[in-house]
Design a protein around this motif. Structure first.
Motif, PDB file in Angstrom:
ATOM      1  N   ARG A 112       3.463  10.136   2.895  1.00  0.00           N
ATOM      2  CA  ARG A 112       2.840  10.908   1.818  1.00  0.00           C
ATOM      3  C   ARG A 112       3.709  10.682   0.583  1.00  0.00           C
ATOM      4  O   ARG A 112       4.940  10.824   0.658  1.00  0.00           O
ATOM      5  N   ASN A 113       3.100  10.294  -0.522  1.00  0.00           N
ATOM      6  CA  ASN A 113       3.849   9.992  -1.752  1.00  0.00           C
ATOM      7  C   ASN A 113       4.945   8.965  -1.500  1.00  0.00           C
ATOM      8  O   ASN A 113       6.057   9.066  -2.010  1.00  0.00           O
TER       9      ASN A 113
ATOM     10  N   LYS B 198      -4.318   6.907   0.906  1.00  0.00           N
ATOM     11  CA  LYS B 198      -3.684   5.593   0.976  1.00  0.00           C
ATOM     12  C   LYS B 198      -4.393   4.642   0.016  1.00  0.00           C
ATOM     13  O   LYS B 198      -5.616   4.609  -0.045  1.00  0.00           O
ATOM     14  N   ARG B 199      -3.621   3.909  -0.778  1.00  0.00           N
ATOM     15  CA  ARG B 199      -4.243   3.031  -1.770  1.00  0.00           C
ATOM     16  C   ARG B 199      -3.363   1.816  -2.036  1.00  0.00           C
ATOM     17  O   ARG B 199      -2.219   1.743  -1.610  1.00  0.00           O
TER      18      ARG B 199
ATOM     19  N   ASP C  84       2.340  16.542  -5.093  1.00  0.00           N
ATOM     20  CA  ASP C  84       1.792  15.219  -4.784  1.00  0.00           C
ATOM     21  C   ASP C  84       1.686  14.383  -6.055  1.00  0.00           C
ATOM     22  O   ASP C  84       1.563  14.927  -7.157  1.00  0.00           O
TER      23      ASP C  84
ATOM     24  N   GLN D  92       4.031   2.283   2.223  1.00  0.00           N
ATOM     25  CA  GLN D  92       4.001   1.937   3.651  1.00  0.00           C
ATOM     26  C   GLN D  92       4.835   0.676   3.827  1.00  0.00           C
ATOM     27  O   GLN D  92       4.331  -0.447   3.876  1.00  0.00           O
TER      28      GLN D  92
ATOM     29  N   GLN E  88       0.861  -1.178   0.000  1.00  0.00           N
ATOM     30  CA  GLN E  88       0.000   0.000   0.000  1.00  0.00           C
ATOM     31  C   GLN E  88       0.894   1.223   0.000  1.00  0.00           C
ATOM     32  O   GLN E  88       2.000   1.185   0.551  1.00  0.00           O
ATOM     33  N   TYR E  89       0.417   2.280  -0.614  1.00  0.00           N
ATOM     34  CA  TYR E  89       1.213   3.504  -0.626  1.00  0.00           C
ATOM     35  C   TYR E  89       0.291   4.703  -0.572  1.00  0.00           C
ATOM     36  O   TYR E  89      -0.924   4.581  -0.749  1.00  0.00           O
ATOM     37  N   TRP E  90       0.907   5.848  -0.298  1.00  0.00           N
ATOM     38  CA  TRP E  90       0.141   7.091  -0.250  1.00  0.00           C
ATOM     39  C   TRP E  90       0.299   7.836  -1.553  1.00  0.00           C
ATOM     40  O   TRP E  90       1.403   8.193  -1.942  1.00  0.00           O
ATOM     41  N   GLU E  91      -0.849   8.048  -2.224  1.00  0.00           N
ATOM     42  CA  GLU E  91      -0.887   8.838  -3.458  1.00  0.00           C
ATOM     43  C   GLU E  91      -1.287  10.232  -2.983  1.00  0.00           C
ATOM     44  O   GLU E  91      -2.465  10.482  -2.713  1.00  0.00           O
TER      45      GLU E  91
ATOM     46  N   SER F 120       3.203   6.371   8.932  1.00  0.00           N
ATOM     47  CA  SER F 120       2.432   7.318   8.131  1.00  0.00           C
ATOM     48  C   SER F 120       3.342   7.882   7.047  1.00  0.00           C
ATOM     49  O   SER F 120       4.567   7.846   7.189  1.00  0.00           O
TER      50      SER F 120
ATOM     51  N   THR G 239      -2.038  12.249  -0.113  1.00  0.00           N
ATOM     52  CA  THR G 239      -2.381  11.829   1.246  1.00  0.00           C
ATOM     53  C   THR G 239      -3.315  10.618   1.235  1.00  0.00           C
ATOM     54  O   THR G 239      -3.685  10.108   2.295  1.00  0.00           O
TER      55      THR G 239
END
Lengths: 502, 297
Positions: free
Chosen positions: B278-279, B55-56, B236, B282, B48-51, B276, B53
């Protein structure tokens, strides 16, 4: 021990402070040059959507001696004294050329909206990344660039006809030193206002959510000519009005060119793929699989002679069981397994995938440089873009027609060990769109700029090979795509040879 | 010369010395004329990663894994001045999709660590470092690229208190990293809501900060830590688009570090988890290393 500790503290401090400044990316400053020709007969050039420039009537301007005009002139003279730095920045920005600037704006908007629809796991459906956003994919972009430059060109032919019909002298001839090198053509109607208005209307048609932003740009563009002392208000008004009339006619074409149906809302492609005359059928390599992009994109109305374009459409590719196909597949695999850095560079340079202005956008950037070097005026620049962009759209229509006739699988579908330099586009392999765009664009550009033909050919060759290097296409996809693109380009060249521009 | 070498080898084999393998983010120093070479293997994965802010996950990537093998010598110039070098070889791969995994030597880095002040168990340490890419890897093929091709320079201030008798310690440090612009293969790209018509890309500068608590004994060390790194500007990842070197990448992670070095050969290990970001992915990461200490007389 004293010395090093002091030293290090100083170094730290310098880094701390020095680091606060982010480096600024320098793209260079575009030069302001006076165009090479005035093209006095421009009003007689062959129009594209209009039957001729006479389709749009431009009202006669007020006489030079009239109070109304003298008042406008006085306003310009006084205005030049009060131009502030912000106005000046706008003047210089637009003085690079309205046609170029609106083409750049179009590329920016395409890049912004070029993101694939989102997959919603809950409903197993795909939706735009934001509600109401179009997906500015390559065929969408090719059509946008074509419609934009066609509208600009037709509007400018109308403007040129009125300029030399009414002959209102340029500002320079009336003793006004404008802030920028302005072309010495009659000032009424303003070609800049025409380009601003027609471009804004076309782009708003494609990106309605950007209407306010686009309008602000157009307003600034028109106003910049008054700040610059290059046009009076009535020149701008007339340019705006004729452009609105041209835009209305071009939008009628746009609404009836069958592109709206290209997305195949009725999913007729499912039937078509079952009946496709090829031994192995394309499947989506996306996870989860999604319907192919614009299955009916081959039905879009062409700009140039549709019979000639139909003749250029490629025939059947080699069957997967043939030695020719196996050899082509093995070549993709060999390159993917041992890709050199230089092959990677070529693939990366020409891929122009998601988040970019797409391959036709790249050719518009290349054309921009050539047009600037040639110092073409607004009318001629619009003609060059319109010739190339129509060729690219027609060529991609022929390419799409072929893709959805045969539904040829991507190399990675036939051999999953083939890994790529970018996401695999979600549509059939044969023929290659990059090669088609490259060949159609460079055929037209080579005609317009014959001294550049050697470098254009080299670029076309690289762009054509790029997708083989990237693991995206077979060599025969590229070769047939390039052949078709060249044929369509030649149809465009025939048009150019007879449009009156010389 | 030969004698010296022989002597060093003897030391290596036989003599138990205090084990002091160290990093650019601790207050441990190699004594004068000793070298510790660490060989480390690291693995970091995320699904999973943050696109921005958001999370996807991404089914066309599945689980993304980065592996690295690095050689990291630490050299005692004096008891208060150390030099640390590092050269990693990095591999990336995904469990799904068709994107080509990348591998190669990444960036060579060098650090100068100086104990500027010591008062009892309390020390102030100044650390400066820099890195340069050592191969022509592709920087804008994220998330598959093994690095960003930027040259970097880092200034770090590190405060430490170590209780003299128990070895209990607390460390806090903060750094500022300047990153150079890079050149990509393409002649245009979209970033910061613009289209740039150039090869040159700005990579945002960044800061990092961390707190560490642990215990350092003669032959072993254990530590828990919390680290934060973040770009100071940047954009972003756009919705459903790929990452790009201009992105404002941020991550906060917690973890544990431990080391055992009874003689001149030792082991270390590290685990960390991004809480946590951003861009950024995880990621869960671990590193294991072999430490090898030798004295140069």
């Amino acid at each position: 021990m004293r010395a090093p500790s002091l030293y290090s503290t100083v170094v730290c401090l310098i880094l701390w402070l020095g680091g606060c400044k982010e480096p600024v990316i320098n793209e260079g400053i575009l030069p302001l040059t006076e165009p090479a020709t005035t093209d006095e007969n421009g009003g007689t050039w062959r129009t594209i959507i209009l039957r001729s420039a006479a389709d749009i009537t431009v009202p006669e301007p007020a006489a030079l001696t009239s109070d109304a005009y003298q008042k406008e002139l006085a306003e310009i003279k006084n205005g030049l004294l009060g131009v502030n730095p912000e106005n000046n920045a706008a003047v210089n920005y637009w003085a690079v050329g309205g046609v170029h600037r609106w083409n750049q704006i179009a590329r920016l908007l395409v890049a912004k909206y070029n993101t694939a629809p989102l997959y919603n796991a809950g409903t197993n459906t795909f939706t735009p990344s934001e509600a109401g956003n179009p997906f500015a994919n390559p065929p969408y972009a090719a059509r946008l660039y074509a419609l934009l430059s066609v509208a600009q060109y037709d509007a400018l032919v109308v403007a040129w006809k009125a300029k030399y019909q009414y002959n209102r002298p340029s500002m320079v001839r009336q003793g006004i030193n404008s802030l920028i090198p302005a072309l010495d053509v009659p000032s009424y109607p303003s070609e800049d206002a025409a380009v601003a208005e027609v471009s804004a209307q076309m782009l708003t048609f494609f990106f309605p959510k950007e209407a306010d932003w686009i309008k602000a740009k157009a307003t600034e563009h028109k106003q910049s000519r008054i700040w610059a002392g290059a046009n009076v208000t009535s020149d701008v008004k007339a340019g705006e009005q004729l452009a609105a009339a041209v835009a209305a006619k071009v939008l009628v074409w746009a609404r009836t060119d069958h592109f709206d149906g290209a997305g195949d809302a009725g999913n007729t492609w499912e039937n078509a793929i079952a009946n496709a005359p090829y031994d192995v059928k394309w499947t989506s390599l996306e996870i989860p699989a999604r319907p192919p992009m614009l299955p009916l994109g081959g039905m879009v109305k062409t700009w140039y002679d549709s019979t000639a374009i139909a003749k250029a459409t490629p025939g059947a590719p080699p069957a997967t069981t043939s030695a020719a196909f196996q050899k082509a597949l093995a070549e993709v695999r060999t390159i993917a397994d041992s890709r050199t850095r230089e092959q990677w560079r070529i693939a990366d340079f020409w891929f122009d995938g998601a988040g970019t202005y797409t391959p036709p956008g790249h050719w518009n950037l290349i054309a921009e440089d050539l047009i600037r070097q040639d110092r073409q005026n607004e009318l001629r620049a619009a003609r060059s873009y319109a010739l190339m962009n129509r060729a690219m759209q027609d060529a991609i229509t022929a390419c799409w027609d072929t893709k959805y006739k045969f539904y040829v699988p991507r190399p990675s579908q036939m051999d999953p060990a083939i890994k790529t330099v970018a996401g695999i586009p979600n549509f059939p392999s044969y023929t290659a769109d990059h090669a088609t765009f490259a060949a159609s664009a460079t055929t037209v550009l080579g005609y317009l700029f014959p001294s550049e033909s050697a470098s254009l050919n080299a670029q076309a060759q690289e762009a054509t090979l790029s997708q083989l290097y990237g693991g995206i296409h077979y060599r025969f996809d590229n070769e047939e795509g390039a052949r078709c693109g060249t044929s369509v380009g030649n149809v465009a060249v025939d048009w150019a040879a007879a449009d009156g521009a010389k | 010369m030969k004698k010296q070498l022989l002597y060093s080898l003897c030391l290596l084999m036989l003599v138990a010395v205090p084990a002091l393998a160290q990093m650019p983010h601790d207050a441990i120093y190699m004594p004068k004329k000793t070298i510790c070479i660490a060989g480390m293997y690291g693995q970091s994965s995320w699904s999973q990663y943050w696109e921005g802010t958001l999370k996807r996950e991404n089914f066309n990537i599945g689980t993304h894994t980065t592996r690295s093998l690095s050689v990291m010598p630490a050299i005692g110039i004096s008891n208060r001045v150390n030099v640390i070098l590092n050269l990693p070889y990095v591999w990336t791969s995904t469990s799904a999709g068709n994107l080509m995994g990348q591998e190669g030597f990444q960036d060579a880095s060098a650090w100068l660590k100086i104990k500027a002040l010591q008062y009892g168990g309390f020390s102030v340490n100044a650390i400066v470092g820099g890195s340069v890419p050592v191969s022509k890897y592709v920087p804008d093929f994220l998330p598959m690229s093994i690095g960003l091709q930027a040259r970097t320079a880092t200034g770090r201030l590190l405060l430490n208190y170590t209780h003299p008798s128990t070895g209990l310690y607390a460390t806090a440090h903060g750094s500022y990293t300047w990153r150079s612009t890079i050149r990509i293969d393409r002649d245009a790209y979209q970033a910061n809501e613009r289209v740039y018509n150039t090869h040159e890309v700005s990579v945002p500068n960044m800061y990092d900060a961390a707190v560490r608590f642990g215990m350092l004994r003669r032959t072993w060390q254990t530590e828990v830590f919390a680290e934060r790194m973040a770009a100071l500007s940047g954009d972003d990842i756009r919705r459903n688009d790929m990452p790009f070197p201009t992105n404002n990448m941020q991550a906060t992670q917690v973890g544990w570090y431990g080391k055992v070095q009874p003689r001149n050969i030792g082991l270390n290990a590290r685990v960390a988890y991004v809480t946590s970001g951003r861009n950024a992915g995880q990621s869960t990461s671990y590193t294991v290393g072999v430490l090898f200490q030798l004295n140069v007389k």
